[in-house]
Design a protein around this motif. Structure first.
Motif, PDB file in Angstrom:
ATOM      1  N   CYS A 187      22.445 -28.542   2.278  1.00 42.73           N
ATOM      2  CA  CYS A 187      23.747 -28.162   2.821  1.00 42.73           C
ATOM      3  C   CYS A 187      24.470 -27.206   1.893  1.00 42.73           C
ATOM      4  N   ARG A 188      24.424 -27.470   0.602  1.00 42.86           N
ATOM      5  CA  ARG A 188      25.102 -26.595  -0.357  1.00 42.86           C
ATOM      6  C   ARG A 188      24.459 -25.210  -0.395  1.00 42.86           C
ATOM      7  N   TRP A 189      23.151 -25.171  -0.270  1.00 39.86           N
ATOM      8  CA  TRP A 189      22.436 -23.876  -0.277  1.00 39.86           C
ATOM      9  C   TRP A 189      22.981 -22.975   0.839  1.00 39.86           C
ATOM     10  N   LEU A 190      23.097 -23.529   2.036  1.00 37.76           N
ATOM     11  CA  LEU A 190      23.544 -22.736   3.176  1.00 37.76           C
ATOM     12  C   LEU A 190      25.038 -22.422   3.086  1.00 37.76           C
ATOM     13  N   GLU A 191      25.823 -23.372   2.600  1.00 41.18           N
ATOM     14  CA  GLU A 191      27.264 -23.140   2.482  1.00 41.18           C
ATOM     15  C   GLU A 191      27.581 -22.021   1.494  1.00 41.18           C
ATOM     16  N   GLN A 245      16.755 -26.047  10.336  1.00 39.50           N
ATOM     17  CA  GLN A 245      17.966 -25.660  11.060  1.00 39.50           C
ATOM     18  C   GLN A 245      18.967 -26.794  11.207  1.00 39.50           C
ATOM     19  N   ARG A 246      18.526 -28.039  11.042  1.00 37.46           N
ATOM     20  CA  ARG A 246      19.473 -29.154  11.166  1.00 37.46           C
ATOM     21  C   ARG A 246      20.536 -29.106  10.076  1.00 37.46           C
ATOM     22  N   TYR A 247      20.239 -28.389   9.002  1.00 40.13           N
ATOM     23  CA  TYR A 247      21.220 -28.258   7.931  1.00 40.13           C
ATOM     24  C   TYR A 247      22.185 -27.091   8.170  1.00 40.13           C
ATOM     25  N   ALA A 248      21.927 -26.328   9.208  1.00 41.11           N
ATOM     26  CA  ALA A 248      22.708 -25.109   9.421  1.00 41.11           C
ATOM     27  C   ALA A 248      24.076 -25.370  10.029  1.00 41.11           C
ATOM     28  N   ARG A 249      24.325 -26.597  10.445  1.00 43.45           N
ATOM     29  CA  ARG A 249      25.651 -26.926  10.976  1.00 43.45           C
ATOM     30  C   ARG A 249      26.592 -27.175   9.794  1.00 43.45           C
ATOM     31  N   ILE A 250      27.375 -26.190   9.480  1.00 42.39           N
ATOM     32  CA  ILE A 250      28.221 -26.268   8.289  1.00 42.39           C
ATOM     33  C   ILE A 250      29.333 -27.296   8.498  1.00 42.39           C
ATOM     34  N   SER A 251      29.931 -27.712   7.412  1.00 36.83           N
ATOM     35  CA  SER A 251      30.913 -28.790   7.449  1.00 36.83           C
ATOM     36  C   SER A 251      32.192 -28.353   8.168  1.00 36.83           C
ATOM     37  N   ASP A 252      32.928 -29.346   8.684  1.00 38.34           N
ATOM     38  CA  ASP A 252      34.202 -29.068   9.349  1.00 38.34           C
ATOM     39  C   ASP A 252      35.188 -28.427   8.382  1.00 38.34           C
ATOM     40  N   ALA A 303      38.403 -23.802   6.767  1.00 45.14           N
ATOM     41  CA  ALA A 303      38.786 -22.848   5.734  1.00 45.14           C
ATOM     42  C   ALA A 303      38.576 -21.420   6.208  1.00 45.14           C
ATOM     43  N   GLU A 304      37.473 -21.158   6.916  1.00 42.06           N
ATOM     44  CA  GLU A 304      37.220 -19.812   7.424  1.00 42.06           C
ATOM     45  C   GLU A 304      38.206 -19.436   8.505  1.00 42.06           C
ATOM     46  N   ALA A 305      38.557 -20.419   9.362  1.00 40.64           N
ATOM     47  CA  ALA A 305      39.539 -20.147  10.409  1.00 40.64           C
ATOM     48  C   ALA A 305      40.897 -19.805   9.806  1.00 40.64           C
ATOM     49  N   ASP A 306      41.288 -20.538   8.742  1.00 38.71           N
ATOM     50  CA  ASP A 306      42.562 -20.266   8.078  1.00 38.71           C
ATOM     51  C   ASP A 306      42.565 -18.866   7.458  1.00 38.71           C
TER      52      ASP A 306
END
Length: 219
Positions: free
Chosen positions: A179-183, A204-211, A216-219
């Motif tokens: 998860c950290r790798w993709l984030e 790909q199951r790890y590709a769903r990034i955290s809420d 943060a990206e939306a903000d």
């Protein structure tokens, strides 16, 4: 009971699933047991005992998708800072994403030019895992086997006791690494190679990034 393999039919396997579900097993356990049955029947075909597998389509239970069981940043800090030798093994797992079986075999001599060479993998293919600088610095002072704990259960209990993270288990380190790798902007293709997945679908199951990252990206 027992059955002659050539006489097993789709209805027998459907009854088997119902029998498993009647024993109040979790959907994941039912899926794993049915997967074992499917693998056995495929082996029977390859070995020439039956002409074709009777395993029917759409027999596997649908499992509600869940996010990877990763550690939070606070939990990572807690388990990484426990006393030796447990703390080092946790940091090694978090810095490499190795499976537990791979962690029990890794040696200092497997490190070449900042890369960890992983032998005896699940896919039987050697993998090359790049090591972060802080982990490389720790490895310079070590020799021989890097993980002195052959059994994960004992290790897990010790880490829970020392860190206070009661839900900890070693495989969470692998999920956290992915998860950290993709984030942090790493690619799926590179992550697949590092983790040793045979197909990108598993990665790909790890590709769903955290809420939190989405917010943060939306903000």
């Amino acid at each position: 009971g027992t059955m002659i393999a050539s006489k097993i039919g789709p209805e027998d396997l459907r009854r088997y699933r119902l029998w498993l579900e009647e024993h109040e097993l979790s959907p994941n356990t039912v899926k794993h047991l049915l997967s074992d049955a499917r693998c056995f029947l495929n082996w029977a075909v390859n070995a020439g005992y039956i002409d074709r597998s009777p395993f029917p389509k759409r027999l596997m239970p649908r499992i509600q998708e869940r996010p990877p069981d990763r550690l939070t940043d606070a939990e990572v800090k807690a388990v990484s800072s426990i006393s030796e030798p447990h703390g080092f093994v946790v940091r090694l797992a978090l810095g490499t994403g190795l499976r537990w079986g791979e962690l029990t075999r890794v040696k200092c001599s497997d490190v070449k030019d900042g890369v960890l060479l992983v032998y005896q993998t699940k896919s039987t293919k050697m993998r090359r895992v790049p090591l972060p600088p802080d982990l490389l610095a720790e490895l310079r002072n070590r020799v021989g086997m890097l993980n002195p704990f052959p059994v994960s259960d004992h290790f897990n209990r010790a880490v829970r006791l020392r860190s206070g993270v009661e839900r900890f288990h070693a495989h969470q380190c692998r999920h956290t690494y992915a998860c950290r790798w993709l984030e942090r902007g790493g690619s799926l293709a590179a992550l697949q190679q590092i983790l040793g997945h045979s197909t990108i679908v598993t990665t790909q199951r790890y590709a769903r990034i955290s809420d939190d990252l989405v917010k943060a990206e939306a903000d």
